[in-house]
Design an enzyme around this catalytic site. Sequence first.
Site, short mmCIF file in Angstrom:
data_model
loop_
_atom_site.label_atom_id
_atom_site.label_comp_id
_atom_site.label_asym_id
_atom_site.label_seq_id
_atom_site.Cartn_x
_atom_site.Cartn_y
_atom_site.Cartn_z
N ASN A 293 -20.48 3.61 87.02
CA ASN A 293 -21.31 2.51 86.52
C ASN A 293 -20.62 1.21 86.92
OD1 ASN A 293 -22.88 0.73 85.11
ND2 ASN A 293 -22.49 1.63 83.09
N ARG B 88 -25.17 4.76 88.06
CA ARG B 88 -26.13 4.13 87.18
C ARG B 88 -26.66 2.87 87.86
NH1 ARG B 88 -25.24 2.09 80.98
NH2 ARG B 88 -27.42 1.59 80.65
N HIS C 26 -32.44 1.32 79.21
CA HIS C 26 -31.80 2.43 78.47
C HIS C 26 -32.55 3.75 78.72
CE1 HIS C 26 -30.62 -0.81 75.32
NE2 HIS C 26 -29.58 -0.60 76.11
N HIS D 226 -32.58 3.41 70.04
CA HIS D 226 -31.29 3.23 70.71
C HIS D 226 -30.75 1.88 70.25
CE1 HIS D 226 -28.49 3.40 74.32
NE2 HIS D 226 -28.41 2.13 73.94
N LEU D 227 -29.79 1.92 69.33
CA LEU D 227 -29.31 0.68 68.70
C LEU D 227 -27.83 0.49 69.03
CD1 LEU D 227 -30.91 1.36 65.18
CD2 LEU D 227 -31.92 0.09 67.09
N GLY E 58 -26.93 -3.76 73.07
CA GLY E 58 -28.32 -3.93 73.50
C GLY E 58 -29.12 -2.85 72.78
N ASP F 181 -21.00 -8.35 66.83
CA ASP F 181 -20.67 -6.96 66.53
C ASP F 181 -21.19 -6.59 65.14
OD1 ASP F 181 -18.21 -4.85 67.60
OD2 ASP F 181 -19.03 -4.63 65.58
N GLY G 34 -24.23 3.04 69.60
CA GLY G 34 -23.16 2.58 68.70
C GLY G 34 -23.58 2.36 67.26
N GLU H 39 -25.67 5.64 65.80
CA GLU H 39 -24.86 6.83 65.50
C GLU H 39 -23.90 6.62 64.34
OE1 GLU H 39 -22.93 7.90 69.23
OE2 GLU H 39 -24.85 7.69 70.25
N ASN H 40 -23.48 5.37 64.13
CA ASN H 40 -22.38 5.12 63.20
C ASN H 40 -22.74 4.40 61.92
OD1 ASN H 40 -20.05 6.11 64.79
ND2 ASN H 40 -20.79 4.59 66.25
N GLU I 79 -25.35 9.27 78.32
CA GLU I 79 -25.98 8.88 79.59
C GLU I 79 -25.25 9.49 80.78
OE1 GLU I 79 -27.43 4.50 79.16
OE2 GLU I 79 -25.89 4.83 77.68
P1 AMP Z 1 -22.89 0.27 72.03
O1 AMP Z 1 -23.49 -0.87 72.79
O2 AMP Z 1 -23.76 1.49 72.02
O3 AMP Z 1 -21.48 0.56 72.41
O4 AMP Z 1 -22.83 -0.22 70.48
C1 AMP Z 1 -22.10 -1.33 70.07
C2 AMP Z 1 -22.47 -1.63 68.63
O5 AMP Z 1 -22.23 -0.47 67.84
C3 AMP Z 1 -21.66 -2.75 67.99
O6 AMP Z 1 -22.53 -3.64 67.31
C4 AMP Z 1 -20.77 -2.04 67.01
O7 AMP Z 1 -20.57 -2.80 65.85
C5 AMP Z 1 -21.53 -0.79 66.67
N1 AMP Z 1 -20.57 0.28 66.33
C6 AMP Z 1 -19.80 0.96 67.19
N2 AMP Z 1 -18.99 1.82 66.52
C7 AMP Z 1 -19.27 1.67 65.20
C8 AMP Z 1 -18.79 2.26 64.00
N3 AMP Z 1 -17.84 3.17 64.03
N4 AMP Z 1 -19.35 1.86 62.84
C9 AMP Z 1 -20.33 0.94 62.81
N5 AMP Z 1 -20.81 0.33 63.92
C10 AMP Z 1 -20.31 0.69 65.09
#
Ligand code: AMP
Length: 412
Positions: free
Chosen positions: A7, A90, A179, A207-208, A211, A292, A340, A343-344, A392
Amino acid sequence: MKILVVNAGSSSLKYQLIDMDGEKELAKGLVERIGIEGSRLKHSAGEKKTEISQEIPDHEAAAQLMLKILQDPEFGVIKSTDEIGAVGHRVLHGGSAFTASVIVNDAAKQAIRDCFPLGPLHNPANLMGIEACEKVMKGTPQVAVFDTAFHQTMPPKAYMYGVPKMYEEKLHVRRYGFHGTSHRYVSRRVCEFLGISPVGKKIIICHLGNGSSLSAVMDGKCQDTSMGLTPLEGLLMGTRCGSCDPAVVQFIANNPLKDDGTPVGHPISVDEVLTMMNKKSGLLGISGKSSDCRDIDELANNGDENAKLAQEMLIYGIKKYIGSYAAAMGGVDIIVFTAGIGENNADLRARVIDGLDFMGAKIDPEKNKTRKEAVISSDDSRVTVCVIPTNEEIMIARDTLDLVTTGKVRDN
Ligand code: AMP
């Protein structure tokens, strides 16, 4: 066969080497600050990790360094580059030219070039990554996997914008969506996980991440998605504003403010407004503190009103898309959270689904504590709500393997 997934960004190159026999990740890494002072490579193979700081003037040098570390006696996982069967890249924008992944040849490279105006930041960098790998791995097949391809099944009523039709016909101005590799992986994986066929199923994928985008998938095919001509449309994101009245662009261009809130005193260009909408807006712009989601949650928990508003706007936006996609598909069977945040962030998931029992979706608070593949809806929920971590890289590697071994992708 071992497949290398690449990528490439304008100043970075991310890679992962996957053994397709068992789909096992062998090594991964990131070359950062290509062509900028302070360039370095971070590499890991299982527990072994290393970092190399050296001058990396261009993508070819980055690709060379990647191959060197992959063959390193201590940190490497292969003896020779001959072990790499193919490289999957990618690529952000495939325009309307690509409905699936392709083996890279001169025509494919030209089509990627033709999409430069649609993906001005990413496509040139993606092509640089392809050309760098072609140079340092002569004869190894290269495959391009497009972020837009999965969404090419959208019907015109979903992808057309209401501007004069000639803009689509002559300049290809329409919704493409992004995505796509993630939406495709997750839409397949959730059915596998639940042991059901995608046929007849109405799925909404959230997909959160930094982006964010939603998609509506019916019979395994994308019907609609929230990102548009560019990734700016749709949900509120880390630094992107998402959808708003297009007239806001003109108003802000004519009445711009400095970062301290005082007037600039003269109009600014549309490009400058769009840069602000892409880079200084979203969670960052509303909170004034961070893009974030973890920071936003912490700030909100500590009573920061702007962070609370940013959270509420994000959640409200996701709910509105879920409602509109359920209406568009005539119902919904499965809602999936991924990436991100998806999932979390259990609290955000619970707040998105809260109040959706009128359409048959209810969360089980205990099951929702997961960060892994799981059903998180309650036993009496008609809609199955799931968490499916996205992957991905594996989707890119599978397409690459399929194209070099059988000439076509197994499940588009
Ligand atoms: P991504 O672009 O898929 O890597 O997601 C980034 C976003 O996911 C950011 O806003 C992070 O705050 C959130 N994120 C990543 N890991 C965690 C976690 N362990 N707990 C809560 N939010 C997370």
